[in-house]
Motif scaffolding. Structure first.
Motif, PDB file in Angstrom:
ATOM      1  N   ILE A 185       0.867  -1.173   0.000  1.00  0.00           N
ATOM      2  CA  ILE A 185       0.000   0.000   0.000  1.00  0.00           C
ATOM      3  C   ILE A 185       0.908   1.229   0.000  1.00  0.00           C
ATOM      4  N   ASP A 186       0.837   1.991  -1.081  1.00  0.00           N
ATOM      5  CA  ASP A 186       1.722   3.149  -1.276  1.00  0.00           C
ATOM      6  C   ASP A 186       1.157   4.386  -0.563  1.00  0.00           C
ATOM      7  N   ASP A 187       2.026   5.314  -0.245  1.00  0.00           N
ATOM      8  CA  ASP A 187       1.615   6.603   0.340  1.00  0.00           C
ATOM      9  C   ASP A 187       0.700   6.401   1.542  1.00  0.00           C
ATOM     10  N   PHE A 188       0.973   5.380   2.334  1.00  0.00           N
ATOM     11  CA  PHE A 188       0.053   5.057   3.424  1.00  0.00           C
ATOM     12  C   PHE A 188      -0.090   6.231   4.390  1.00  0.00           C
ATOM     13  N   ALA A 228       9.693   2.682   4.739  1.00  0.00           N
ATOM     14  CA  ALA A 228       9.641   4.141   4.869  1.00  0.00           C
ATOM     15  C   ALA A 228      10.071   4.760   3.545  1.00  0.00           C
ATOM     16  N   GLU A 229       9.282   5.709   3.056  1.00  0.00           N
ATOM     17  CA  GLU A 229       9.581   6.380   1.785  1.00  0.00           C
ATOM     18  C   GLU A 229      10.200   7.743   2.052  1.00  0.00           C
ATOM     19  N   GLY A 230      11.067   8.183   1.168  1.00  0.00           N
ATOM     20  CA  GLY A 230      11.589   9.556   1.248  1.00  0.00           C
ATOM     21  C   GLY A 230      12.508   9.792   2.432  1.00  0.00           C
ATOM     22  N   ILE A 247       5.095   3.803   4.328  1.00  0.00           N
ATOM     23  CA  ILE A 247       4.743   5.007   5.093  1.00  0.00           C
ATOM     24  C   ILE A 247       5.060   6.227   4.234  1.00  0.00           C
ATOM     25  N   ASP A 248       4.054   7.063   4.003  1.00  0.00           N
ATOM     26  CA  ASP A 248       4.232   8.197   3.101  1.00  0.00           C
ATOM     27  C   ASP A 248       5.358   9.114   3.566  1.00  0.00           C
ATOM     28  N   GLN A 249       6.054   9.689   2.571  1.00  0.00           N
ATOM     29  CA  GLN A 249       7.224  10.499   2.897  1.00  0.00           C
ATOM     30  C   GLN A 249       6.903  11.732   3.729  1.00  0.00           C
TER      31      GLN A 249
HETATM   32 MG    MG Z   1       4.714   7.029  -2.150  1.00  0.00          MG
END
Ligand code: MG
Ligand code: C2E
Ligand code: MG
Ligand code: MG
Length: 273
Positions: A176-179, A233-235, A199-201
Motif C-alpha cells: 500500500i503506497d503513500d500510506f 519508509a519512503e523519502g 509510510i508516506d514520505q
Molecule cells: Mg509514495
C-alpha cells in the motif's frame, strides 16, 4: 512608478500562465506518441533493510523524455493519463519493460532483486493482473520478482476484492503506497492480504519535529506488524531519520539518503559494488 511595476507584474504573470497552459496542452497531445517514439524510460530506486543494511528490492519509476521539455516527472502526466485512459497502455509498457530488464539482468548474471511497480486504480480495473500474468510467462520470470504498489483508495473500489485475490493466486506481493495520506480503513486492511505498507514520505519528513510526529510513525509500524505486513519508509533523506526508523522497528527504507532513483546502467555499477 508603482503603477508601472504593477502592470509589468500582471504582464509576466499572464505570460507564465500561458506557458503553463501551452505545456499542459502539448503534454496531453504528445503523450499519445510517447510509447511509439520510445520516449518512456524507467529509473530504479533501491530499497534497503534497515537492520542489516542489505539491499532488498527496488521501485520502478517512470520518466518521460520529452523532445522539447526534457525529462517530465510522472506527477506532471500520470493524472492526465489516468483521465484520458492512456495510463492503461503506458502501464502495460511499464510491466513489459520491467520484465525485459529483469531478463537482461538474468542473462548478464547480475544479482536479481524484486521490482515494485506502481499501478493506479484505472489500470487495475482493466484486467491488469491477466496482462501481468502473460508477461511473466512470456519472459519466464517468477512472480516473486514483482511487487505491486497500489494506493489506499483502491481498497474501497468495487473490484478490489477480486483483483487482490488474483494477485494472491499469482503470488505477487502487494504494497500500500503513500500510506496515511488517503482513505484508510482498518477493516479494509484487515480483510485484504497486504504484504507491505509504505509510510508516506510526508510522515518521514515531519517525524523528527515532535514526539507526536514520532509517535504517529511508530503507531503505523505497530499497526502494520499487527496486520502481518512489513513496513517501508519512503523519502528517507537523512541519517537521523534512518536511525530513528530503525529504532522504531521499521523494516525497510528508501530515499535520497540511501540512493536516488538511478537508470539501468547506473544500477548495474551500483550492484557490482
Ligand atoms: Mg509514495
Ligand atoms: P511514489 O510511488 O510514492 O514514489 C516515490 C516518489 O518519491 C518518487 O517520485 C521518487 O523519485 C521520490 N523520492 C524518492 N526518494 C525521495 C526522497 O528521499 N525525498 C523526496 N522528496 N522524494 C523522494 P517520482 O518518481 O516523481 O514519482 C511520483 C509518483 O508518480 C509516484 O509516487 C507514483 O505514484 C507515480 N508513478 C511513478 N511511476 C509510475 C508508474 O510507472 N505508473 C504509475 N501508475 N504511477 C507511477
Ligand atoms: Mg510507489
Ligand atoms: Mg504514489
Amino acid at each position: 512608478q508603482a503603477k508601472h511595476a504593477g502592470r509589468n507584474k500582471v504582464f509576466y504573470y499572464e505570460k507564465a500562465m500561458d506557458a503553463d497552459f501551452l505545456q499542459k496542452m502539448s503534454i496531453e497531445q504528445d503523450l499519445h506518441r510517447a510509447i511509439e517514439w520510445n520516449e518512456l524510460k524507467l529509473v530504479f530506486q533501491p530499497q534497503f533493510h534497515l537492520h542489516t543494511g542489505e539491499m532488498t528490492g527496488m521501485e520502478a519509476l517512470l520518466r518521460w523524455h520529452h523532445p522539447k521539455f526534457g525529462i517530465v516527472p510522472p506527477l506532471q502526466f500520470i493524472k492526465t493519463a489516468e483521465e484520458n485512459g492512456l495510463i492503461v497502455p503506458i502501464g502495460e509498457w511499464v510491466v513489459e519493460e520491467v520484465c525485459r530488464i529483469i531478463q537482461r539482468w538474468e542473462a548478464a548474471n547480475m544479482p536479481i532483486y524484486p521490482v515494485s511497480i506502481n499501478v493506479s486504480t484505472r489500470q487495475l480495473q482493466n484486467d491488469f493482473v491477466s496482462f501481468l500474468e502473460r508477461m511473466l510467462s512470456k519472459y519466464d520470470i517468477p512472480s516473486s520478482m514483482i511487487n505491486i504498489e497500489l494506493t489506499e483508495s483502491f481498497l474501497a473500489d468495487s473490484t478490489a476484492f477480486a483483483v487482490l485475490n488474483q494477485f494472491q493466486d499469482l503470488c505477487v506481493d502487494i504494497a500500500i503506497d503513500d500510506f496515511g495520506t488517503g482513505f484508510s480503513s482498518l477493516s479494509y486492511l484487515e480483510r485484504f492480504p497486504v504484504q507491505f505498507i509504505k509510510i508516506d514520505q510526508s510522515f518521514i519528513q515531519r517525524m523528527l519535529d515532535s514526539k507526536k510526529q514520532t509517535d504517529i510513525v511508530h503507531s503505523i509500524i505497530v499497526m502494520a506488524h499487527a496486520l502481518e505486513a512489513k513496513t517501508i519508509a519512503e523519502g528517507v533523506e537523512t541519517s537521523e531519520q534512518a536511525a530513528l526508523l530503525k529504532q522504531l522497528g521499521c523494516d525497510w527504507a528508501q530515499g535520497y539518503h540511501f540512493s536516488q532513483p538511478v537508470n539501468e546502467e547506473e544500477l548495474r555499477s551500483l550492484l557490482k559494488r
